[in-house]
Design an enzyme around this catalytic site. Sequence first.
Site, mmCIF file in Angstrom:
data_model
loop_
_atom_site.group_PDB
_atom_site.id
_atom_site.type_symbol
_atom_site.label_atom_id
_atom_site.label_comp_id
_atom_site.label_asym_id
_atom_site.label_seq_id
_atom_site.Cartn_x
_atom_site.Cartn_y
_atom_site.Cartn_z
ATOM 1 N N ARG A 175 1.089 -1.348 0.176
ATOM 2 C CA ARG A 175 0.267 -0.156 0.200
ATOM 3 C C ARG A 175 1.036 1.429 0.119
ATOM 4 O O ARG A 175 0.507 2.213 0.053
ATOM 5 C CB ARG A 175 -0.942 -0.193 1.069
ATOM 6 N N LYS A 217 -14.976 0.553 -2.215
ATOM 7 C CA LYS A 217 -14.883 0.401 -0.548
ATOM 8 C C LYS A 217 -14.509 1.698 -0.225
ATOM 9 O O LYS A 217 -14.745 1.991 0.586
ATOM 10 C CB LYS A 217 -14.718 -1.065 -0.215
ATOM 11 N N PRO A 234 -19.760 1.313 2.162
ATOM 12 C CA PRO A 234 -18.770 0.001 2.747
ATOM 13 C C PRO A 234 -18.874 -1.053 2.659
ATOM 14 O O PRO A 234 -19.686 -1.630 4.020
ATOM 15 C CB PRO A 234 -17.778 0.614 3.016
ATOM 16 N N ASP A 236 -17.544 -4.268 3.202
ATOM 17 C CA ASP A 236 -16.040 -5.256 2.726
ATOM 18 C C ASP A 236 -16.890 -6.974 3.208
ATOM 19 O O ASP A 236 -17.254 -7.343 2.609
ATOM 20 C CB ASP A 236 -15.647 -5.038 4.349
#
Length: 277
Positions: A175, A217, A234, A236
């Site tokens: 990331r 998301k 969102p 998940d």
Amino acid sequence: MNDKTMIKVHISDDFDLEKIALSGQCFRVRRFADGIYRFIKRERVLYIKQLDRDNYQVSCGDDEWHEVWNDYFDLSRQYAAICGRVGENNGFISKAAAYSRGIRVLHQDPWEMLITFIISQRKNIPAITRSVEALAQKYGRVIKTDYETVSAFPTPEEMQAAAEKDLSECGLGYRTAYVQDAVSKIVSGTVDLDEMRRMDDDRLFQELLKIHGVGKKVANCVRLFGYGRTASVPVDVWIARAISEECAGCDPFPAYGNEAGIVQQFVFYYIRNAGRS
């Protein structure tokens, strides 16, 4: 807390500090042994303790409470009324809302939410917390309070010179490149987080998707927790599981319109915690 800095506030609506702290939307809340909870928004730090059912002691003056924290905790919205009506035609939602009463959708800093939820991908909550805290300690401004010394979450400008190696040491992993892209786009003005406040939900969503590593998301998390767009949901693994296992594969959230994101928080907390209780 220093007694000279504290005032008492009355909150008659649903408000549960422990549930808020564990709701998966904020990663820098700390609970102390004496029942005090610490919240941070930009360079503001709040210590809050429940005194009795509806009364709380807070470490700020009346002006700051109303100008900063009233909005942060979304206190102008009646969550008890929402809990009472969202489950009228859905037994599962009714059960989730009742279990999760006291959670509120916090109005947090969009920049912090952008980086936080980029980091959150394929990470559990403790790992997200460690990475966010590591970034704050490495790059954020030190804030000394009467209770402790903390660090504000770093601004884009404070992070723009961060080397890939240094960011990776904060536990960002793959990331890291996504965070660097976000920093670059914000500092250069390619993406303007303040301008996004004036956009409608759809355009805001599309702007967020311009940032490398931001998918549906993450964009919905930023809309919901950073911009207070409570129609955003969102999805998940926990919410996907709830839709699949508890709602027979039929997404229940669109039926709740502008309160869909709040209902999502009730379901998220319930599906993660009810089985452990």
